[in-house]
Design an enzyme around this catalytic site. Structure first.
Site, short mmCIF file in Angstrom:
data_model
loop_
_atom_site.label_atom_id
_atom_site.label_comp_id
_atom_site.label_asym_id
_atom_site.label_seq_id
_atom_site.Cartn_x
_atom_site.Cartn_y
_atom_site.Cartn_z
N ASP A 18 -8.93 12.18 39.13
CA ASP A 18 -10.26 12.44 38.55
C ASP A 18 -10.17 13.10 37.18
O ASP A 18 -9.21 13.81 36.88
CB ASP A 18 -11.05 13.34 39.52
N ASN A 66 -18.32 4.06 43.25
CA ASN A 66 -18.14 3.93 41.79
C ASN A 66 -18.82 2.69 41.19
O ASN A 66 -18.95 2.59 39.97
CB ASN A 66 -16.65 3.93 41.42
C1 IPE Z 1 -13.67 10.17 43.09
O1 IPE Z 1 -14.07 10.60 41.84
C2 IPE Z 1 -13.25 8.73 43.02
C3 IPE Z 1 -12.00 8.46 42.34
C4 IPE Z 1 -11.24 9.34 41.75
C5 IPE Z 1 -11.58 7.09 42.35
P1 IPE Z 1 -15.59 10.55 41.37
O2 IPE Z 1 -15.58 11.00 39.95
O3 IPE Z 1 -16.18 9.21 41.65
O4 IPE Z 1 -16.29 11.62 42.31
P2 IPE Z 1 -17.60 12.48 42.10
O5 IPE Z 1 -18.70 11.54 41.73
O6 IPE Z 1 -17.32 13.47 41.02
O7 IPE Z 1 -17.82 13.17 43.41
C1 IPE Z 2 -11.71 9.14 37.80
O1 IPE Z 2 -12.18 9.66 36.60
C2 IPE Z 2 -11.61 7.63 37.79
C3 IPE Z 2 -12.59 6.94 38.61
C4 IPE Z 2 -13.48 7.49 39.37
C5 IPE Z 2 -12.55 5.48 38.59
P1 IPE Z 2 -13.71 9.74 36.27
O2 IPE Z 2 -14.09 8.48 35.56
O3 IPE Z 2 -14.50 10.08 37.45
O4 IPE Z 2 -13.73 10.93 35.23
P2 IPE Z 2 -14.84 12.07 35.11
O5 IPE Z 2 -14.93 12.73 36.44
O6 IPE Z 2 -16.11 11.39 34.73
O7 IPE Z 2 -14.31 12.98 34.06
MG MG Z 3 -15.02 11.85 38.29
#
Ligand code: IPE
Ligand code: IPE
Ligand code: MG
Length: 237
Positions: A18, A66
């Site tokens: 993340d 996502n």
């Molecule tokens: C969890 O991260 C999913 C992945 C890392 C693939 P998200 O960024 O989607 O989670 P939330 O929305 O902050 O809970």
């Molecule tokens: C994790 O990084 C990757 C996926 C969920 C696909 P994020 O895209 O959620 O990054 P932040 O949380 O917005 O910084």
């Molecule tokens: Mg995220």
């Protein structure tokens, strides 16, 4: 001075990758740039886990939630995943078994074919199992397991009494693998976000403020060291 490798032989590790978006934002770059850097870090950390003798590692790459993101970001992630499916052939020289966890039906057909192929080719490997959780959701996985067992009851293969914890575990995407000893989440968030809800029952949760694209091998060493400081009781005393 050469650092000593942390004791990680036989461990099972879950990683919620993340912070890609925030990493890109900090640099005035599009979110996709964060995913590109995050994918490079993922590749390096997967190889490092294998070097350390980890038995299973689960990387959360894309969740069932996502899909609500902007179409442009989703297509960027899917393109990176497609590139990875080609690059993953490199693992043929490594002793790594590849597994994809999640609902594949929503992914492009040609990806599904490559995923099946990579799993089949690497099934003979005896080293680490590298699990990539793609269109993965913990609730979706539990519902999928329930449907599988319900179908078996309907077909007369098992009785309802045979739907035990063990049978459920065996119907998960992660069947046959060790539950994560610890789940690591960079980016400072303290939640599972639908990651391995069934398997996380006794996993140690380790969070880190660093964003995933900045994550290094030394950070994994630190997480493993933190795991070894925890006292696990599994309900005992
Ligand atoms: C969890 O991260 C999913 C992945 C890392 C693939 P998200 O960024 O989607 O989670 P939330 O929305 O902050 O809970
Ligand atoms: C994790 O990084 C990757 C996926 C969920 C696909 P994020 O895209 O959620 O990054 P932040 O949380 O917005 O910084
Ligand atoms: Mg995220």
């Amino acid at each position: 001075m050469a650092q000593e490798k942390p004791a990680a032989e036989g461990l099972s590790i879950g990683i919620i990758m993340d912070g890609n978006g925030r990493w890109a934002k900090q640099r005035g770059l599009p979110r996709t740039a964060g995913h590109t850097k995050g994918a490079q870090v993922f590749h390096d950390i997967s190889l490092y886990c294998n070097e350390l003798g980890v038995s299973s590692v689960y990387f959360y790459a894309f969740s069932t939630e996502n899909w609500i993101r902007p179409a442009e970001e989703i297509s960027g992630i899917m393109r990176l995943f497609g590139e990875y499916l080609i690059k993953a052939l490199d693992y043929e020289k490594d002793n790594i078994r590849l597994k994809f966890l999640g609902d594949r039906a929503r992914l492009p057909k040609e990806y599904q074919v490559r995923m099946d192929d990579l799993e089949t080719r690497s099934a003979v490997k005896t080293g680490m199992t590298l699990n990539i959780c793609m269109n993965y959701g913990g609730r979706d996985e539990i519902a999928h397991a329930a449907r599988t067992l319900a179908q078996k009851v309907k077909d007369g293969q098992i009785s309802p009494e045979e739907i035990t914890v063990e049978a459920m575990a065996g119907a998960m995407y992660s069947a046959g693998q060790k539950d994560p000893d610890f789940i690591l989440r960079p980016s400072g968030e303290k939640r599972l976000s639908n990651f391995m809800l069934w398997q996380a029952a006794y996993s140690e949760l380790i969070e880190m403020d660093k964003l995933w694209p900045d994550f290094t091998r030394a950070d994994l060493d630190a997480a493993i060291a933190e795991f070894h400081r925890r006292s696990r009781r599994f309900g005992g005393v």
